[in-house]
Design a protein around this motif. Structure first.
Motif, PDB file in Angstrom:
ATOM      1  N   PHE A 146      -2.986   3.016  -6.218  1.00  0.00           N
ATOM      2  CA  PHE A 146      -2.785   2.090  -5.093  1.00  0.00           C
ATOM      3  C   PHE A 146      -3.081   2.782  -3.763  1.00  0.00           C
ATOM      4  CE2 PHE A 146       1.295   3.837  -3.579  1.00  0.00           C
ATOM      5  CZ  PHE A 146       1.703   4.567  -4.679  1.00  0.00           C
ATOM      6  N   GLN A 147      -3.207   1.948  -2.731  1.00  0.00           N
ATOM      7  CA  GLN A 147      -3.392   2.473  -1.377  1.00  0.00           C
ATOM      8  C   GLN A 147      -2.296   1.968  -0.468  1.00  0.00           C
ATOM      9  OE1 GLN A 147      -7.301   1.105  -0.187  1.00  0.00           O
ATOM     10  NE2 GLN A 147      -8.176   3.148  -0.491  1.00  0.00           N
ATOM     11  N   PHE A 168       0.563  -2.631   0.855  1.00  0.00           N
ATOM     12  CA  PHE A 168       0.071  -1.909  -0.312  1.00  0.00           C
ATOM     13  C   PHE A 168      -1.003  -2.701  -1.029  1.00  0.00           C
ATOM     14  CE2 PHE A 168       4.226  -0.092   0.472  1.00  0.00           C
ATOM     15  CZ  PHE A 168       4.014   1.257   0.257  1.00  0.00           C
ATOM     16  N   ARG A 169      -1.965  -1.976  -1.574  1.00  0.00           N
ATOM     17  CA  ARG A 169      -2.966  -2.620  -2.400  1.00  0.00           C
ATOM     18  C   ARG A 169      -3.051  -1.860  -3.729  1.00  0.00           C
ATOM     19  NH1 ARG A 169      -9.405  -2.819  -1.359  1.00  0.00           N
ATOM     20  NH2 ARG A 169      -9.910  -3.856  -3.304  1.00  0.00           N
ATOM     21  N   VAL A 170      -2.769  -2.555  -4.818  1.00  0.00           N
ATOM     22  CA  VAL A 170      -2.837  -1.929  -6.141  1.00  0.00           C
ATOM     23  C   VAL A 170      -4.254  -2.063  -6.677  1.00  0.00           C
ATOM     24  CG1 VAL A 170      -1.994  -1.978  -8.514  1.00  0.00           C
ATOM     25  CG2 VAL A 170      -0.424  -2.433  -6.625  1.00  0.00           C
ATOM     26  N   PHE A 171      -4.815  -0.973  -7.198  1.00  0.00           N
ATOM     27  CA  PHE A 171      -6.165  -1.025  -7.766  1.00  0.00           C
ATOM     28  C   PHE A 171      -6.132  -1.145  -9.285  1.00  0.00           C
ATOM     29  CE2 PHE A 171      -9.222  -0.413  -4.349  1.00  0.00           C
ATOM     30  CZ  PHE A 171      -8.354  -0.183  -3.299  1.00  0.00           C
ATOM     31  N   THR A 172      -5.363  -0.294  -9.949  1.00  0.00           N
ATOM     32  CA  THR A 172      -5.311  -0.356 -11.413  1.00  0.00           C
ATOM     33  C   THR A 172      -3.893  -0.118 -11.912  1.00  0.00           C
ATOM     34  OG1 THR A 172      -5.665   2.025 -11.722  1.00  0.00           O
ATOM     35  CG2 THR A 172      -7.644   0.641 -11.637  1.00  0.00           C
ATOM     36  N   LYS A 173      -3.618  -0.649 -13.085  1.00  0.00           N
ATOM     37  CA  LYS A 173      -2.393  -0.345 -13.827  1.00  0.00           C
ATOM     38  C   LYS A 173      -2.713  -0.409 -15.303  1.00  0.00           C
ATOM     39  CE  LYS A 173       0.321  -1.972 -16.070  1.00  0.00           C
ATOM     40  NZ  LYS A 173       1.131  -2.420 -17.152  1.00  0.00           N
ATOM     41  N   LYS A 213       2.893  -5.026  -5.462  1.00  0.00           N
ATOM     42  CA  LYS A 213       2.100  -6.247  -5.264  1.00  0.00           C
ATOM     43  C   LYS A 213       2.799  -7.244  -4.350  1.00  0.00           C
ATOM     44  CE  LYS A 213      -1.341  -6.398  -8.773  1.00  0.00           C
ATOM     45  NZ  LYS A 213      -1.780  -6.759 -10.121  1.00  0.00           N
ATOM     46  N   GLN A 214       4.119  -7.098  -4.248  1.00  0.00           N
ATOM     47  CA  GLN A 214       4.848  -8.017  -3.375  1.00  0.00           C
ATOM     48  C   GLN A 214       4.921  -7.530  -1.937  1.00  0.00           C
ATOM     49  OE1 GLN A 214       8.589  -8.706  -5.348  1.00  0.00           O
ATOM     50  NE2 GLN A 214       7.494  -9.375  -7.189  1.00  0.00           N
ATOM     51  N   ALA A 271       4.808  -0.674 -14.839  1.00  0.00           N
ATOM     52  CA  ALA A 271       4.749  -2.126 -14.629  1.00  0.00           C
ATOM     53  C   ALA A 271       5.662  -2.525 -13.467  1.00  0.00           C
ATOM     54  CB  ALA A 271       5.153  -2.851 -15.912  1.00  0.00           C
ATOM     55  N   GLU A 272       6.844  -1.928 -13.409  1.00  0.00           N
ATOM     56  CA  GLU A 272       7.784  -2.201 -12.317  1.00  0.00           C
ATOM     57  C   GLU A 272       7.177  -1.835 -10.967  1.00  0.00           C
ATOM     58  OE1 GLU A 272      10.468  -4.338 -13.337  1.00  0.00           O
ATOM     59  OE2 GLU A 272      11.442  -3.112 -11.783  1.00  0.00           O
ATOM     60  N   LEU A 273       6.611  -0.626 -10.906  1.00  0.00           N
ATOM     61  CA  LEU A 273       6.017  -0.168  -9.646  1.00  0.00           C
ATOM     62  C   LEU A 273       4.893  -1.107  -9.230  1.00  0.00           C
ATOM     63  CD1 LEU A 273       5.870   1.975  -7.401  1.00  0.00           C
ATOM     64  CD2 LEU A 273       4.234   3.226  -8.812  1.00  0.00           C
ATOM     65  N   ASN A 274       4.056  -1.465 -10.196  1.00  0.00           N
ATOM     66  CA  ASN A 274       2.960  -2.398  -9.954  1.00  0.00           C
ATOM     67  C   ASN A 274       3.489  -3.711  -9.367  1.00  0.00           C
ATOM     68  OD1 ASN A 274       0.258  -3.500 -10.274  1.00  0.00           O
ATOM     69  ND2 ASN A 274       1.051  -4.590 -12.056  1.00  0.00           N
ATOM     70  N   ASP A 275       4.531  -4.267  -9.986  1.00  0.00           N
ATOM     71  CA  ASP A 275       5.104  -5.537  -9.511  1.00  0.00           C
ATOM     72  C   ASP A 275       5.653  -5.401  -8.099  1.00  0.00           C
ATOM     73  OD1 ASP A 275       4.444  -6.563 -11.905  1.00  0.00           O
ATOM     74  OD2 ASP A 275       6.482  -6.616 -12.742  1.00  0.00           O
ATOM     75  N   LYS A 276       6.388  -4.331  -7.868  1.00  0.00           N
ATOM     76  CA  LYS A 276       7.000  -4.131  -6.553  1.00  0.00           C
ATOM     77  C   LYS A 276       5.915  -3.999  -5.471  1.00  0.00           C
ATOM     78  CE  LYS A 276      11.183  -1.737  -8.235  1.00  0.00           C
ATOM     79  NZ  LYS A 276      12.353  -2.267  -7.503  1.00  0.00           N
TER      80      LYS A 276
END
Ligand SMILES: *Cc1c(COP(=O)(O)O)cnc(C)c1O
Length: 512
Positions: A434-435, A422-427, A417-418, A410-415
């Motif tokens: 991500f890409q 970076f583009r997050v695809f799923t969590k 996304k800001q 969740a932390e990595l996803n949040d970071k």
């Protein structure tokens, strides 16, 4: 002649007690240092096969033996200097956990006693410990406190056992006569269509979501159905199986005279960690009289957390459940297990009673013989390390560790996304895909895919971190999976900075 065959090798292989203890203590010292050095070592040296081979000291099997202590030093140096360490705090590839050190000690103990957990009489305490471990796991994940089951080498084998139990339960006479032919008169429920227009020969069919782990292909191939018997069902953007598509596909197959016999749900799919709707899957399985199996190789232990109960609801409805303690119970390889609620489902599938086995025991206190629970005969004691880890942590301790892995995702996803690039695809659960997306990319999907593919290789070879890949709707992604009690939040920033630097450098190189 006979008297002249003398050998001192019996003493050599037996190791005098003093020699055994000294060699063992020395090895334990080395392993202790290895574990504490782990964070300071590269995750992998990424050497090529020929370079690895060149490190092997003997090219041929030596004719004369060597001292055990020296061999152990040599082997540990080879392994400590030329391995990939999934116990490294920055290893997040595939789904392989850092291994609890108590598991290494358990393996030593297991090998020392060398129980053959095929029959109770050959492994009295080990058999009861394995049974208890299965019950504890079943209770922890909310499957059943009376779970029965068996330890196997991993998720593939556990899923195979579930598949074979399904085959046995849904096909009469299979043990004697093999896979039954579906009679022609059953082919069409309404007789409106002449037989000649029915193009497909009727088949026994298996249903699972697109992206279900490749074990399902191996199983349908190896166990006599062929991969054409798999119906790959659509998934939603959430990664969950589309139950409407499933229902429609099965209904249409039944119409055509096919025999649906197995529905597979995912409790944490291999690429993204998606969790299917088990209540719906179970209802569909009941409607069509199929077996309902859940592949929880990765994700099932997360069902033990109170905050996840809703996501995993219905897990208890599965006829069989596969789970890998060498993933989210942090056991060293190998440890997988298959759970059912009624042991008969396994014994009906696997038991034979040859005259040379005297395993039946007393009628009033009849033993469980694990040889009746799977395709294995002689069996090692894989449960011990899991049994010990479960007690070392307690159920609360295990929940804490799983919770922390999910938190890291969740932390990595949040970071990410800001951040602009970076583009997050799923969590889902503890997996993030991500890409790295550079500026001035012209929105070129093919280029971004190539860049990220190179990036995965570059990162893996670099040895500073280890992550793997996933392809999400045609997008080549970096994939990070946390099943690692050594990872800290600071490691996430390290990862992000590294991906930025390497991504930017690659982008520059690929542009010219
Ligand atoms: C890892 C995994 C498997 C295969 O398990 P092994 O232990 O590698 O044999 C099967 N299904 C899922 C969902 C997995 O994550």
């Amino acid at each position: 002649m006979k008297e002249s065959v003398t050998s001192s090798q019996g003493e050599v292989i037996n190791m005098p007690p003093e020699e055994f203890k000294a060699a063992g203590m020395q090895l334990l010292e080395k392993i202790g240092s290895f574990l504490s050095d782990l964070p300071h070592k590269p995750v992998t040296t990424a050497e090529q096969p020929s370079a690895i081979r060149a490190h092997l000291v003997h090219k041929e099997l030596p004719k004369e033996g060597m001292a055990a202590a020296d061999l152990l030093v040599q082997a540990s140096d080879l392994l400590f200097d030329h391995s990939l360490f999934n116990g490294h705090p920055r290893f997040w590839g595939y789904i392989t956990s850092s291994a609890a050190p108590i598991g290494a000690l358990a393996e030593l103990l297991t090998a020392a006693v060398n129980a053959n957990v095929g029959a109770f009489v050959l492994s009295p305490m080990a058999t009861e410990i394995e049974k208890q471990t299965i019950e504890w796991i079943g209770e922890f994940v909310g499957y059943s406190p009376q779970s029965k089951g068996v330890f196997v080498s991993g998720g593939n084998m556990a899923n195979f056992i579930g598949f074979l139990a399904a085959r046995r339960a849904t096909m009469q006479g299979i043990r004697e006569s093999g896979i039954p032919r579906i009679a022609e008169r059953e082919m069409s429920q309404d007789n409106s269509q002449p037989i000649s227009e029915q193009s497909e020969t009727p088949k026994h069919l298996v249903y699972c979501a697109q992206g279900t782990h490749t074990w399902i292909q191996k199983a349908t191939d190896l166990f006599g159905f062929g991969t054409d018997s798999i119906r790959w069902i659509k998934i939603h953007d959430s990664g969950q199986i589309d139950c409407q598509d499933l229902q429609n596909t099965i209904a249409s197959d039944v119409q055509k005279g096919h025999h649906p016999f197995l529905i597979v749900g995912n409790a944490g799919s291999v690429s993204t960690g998606a969790i299917d709707d088990f209540e719906k899957l179970s209802a569909i399985a009941k409607t069509f009289h199929t077996w309902f199996h859940i592949d929880g190789a990765y994700g099932a232990p997360a069902a033990g957390l109170e905050e996840n109960k809703e996501q995993f609801k219905g897990i208890e409805l599965a006829d069989s459940l596969a789970l890998d303690p060498h993933k989210w119970i942090y056991a060293p390889l190998e440890a997988g297990c298959l759970l059912v609620k009624d042991a008969r489902l396994l014994t009906d599938t696997f038991n034979f009673h040859p005259e040379y086995y005297n395993f039946d025991g007393r009628e009033d206190d009849s033993p469980v013989n694990m040889v009746d629970y799977s395709m294995q005969n002689s069996r090692g004691f894989k449960a011990l390390k899991v049994w010990l880890i479960l007690q070392q942590l307690g159920s609360n301790g295990l929940k804490d560790l799983i919770r922390k892995d999910i938190f890291l995702a969740a932390e990595l996803n949040d970071k990410l996304k800001q951040l602009a690039n970076f583009r997050v695809f799923t969590k889902h659960l503890s997996i993030v895909t991500f890409q790295y997306v550079p500026e001035n990319n012209n929105g070129d999907t093919a280029y971004i895919n190539t860049l990220n593919q190179h990036l995965v290789n570059k990162l893996q070879e670099g040895g500073k971190v280890f992550l793997s890949n996933a392809v999400i709707h045609g997008n080549y992604c970096l994939r990070v999976c946390f099943v690692n009690f050594r990872t800290q939040v600071g490691d996430l920033d390290f990862l992000i900075d590294l991906v930025k630097v390497e991504g930017e450098a690659l982008h520059k190189r690929l542009q010219v």
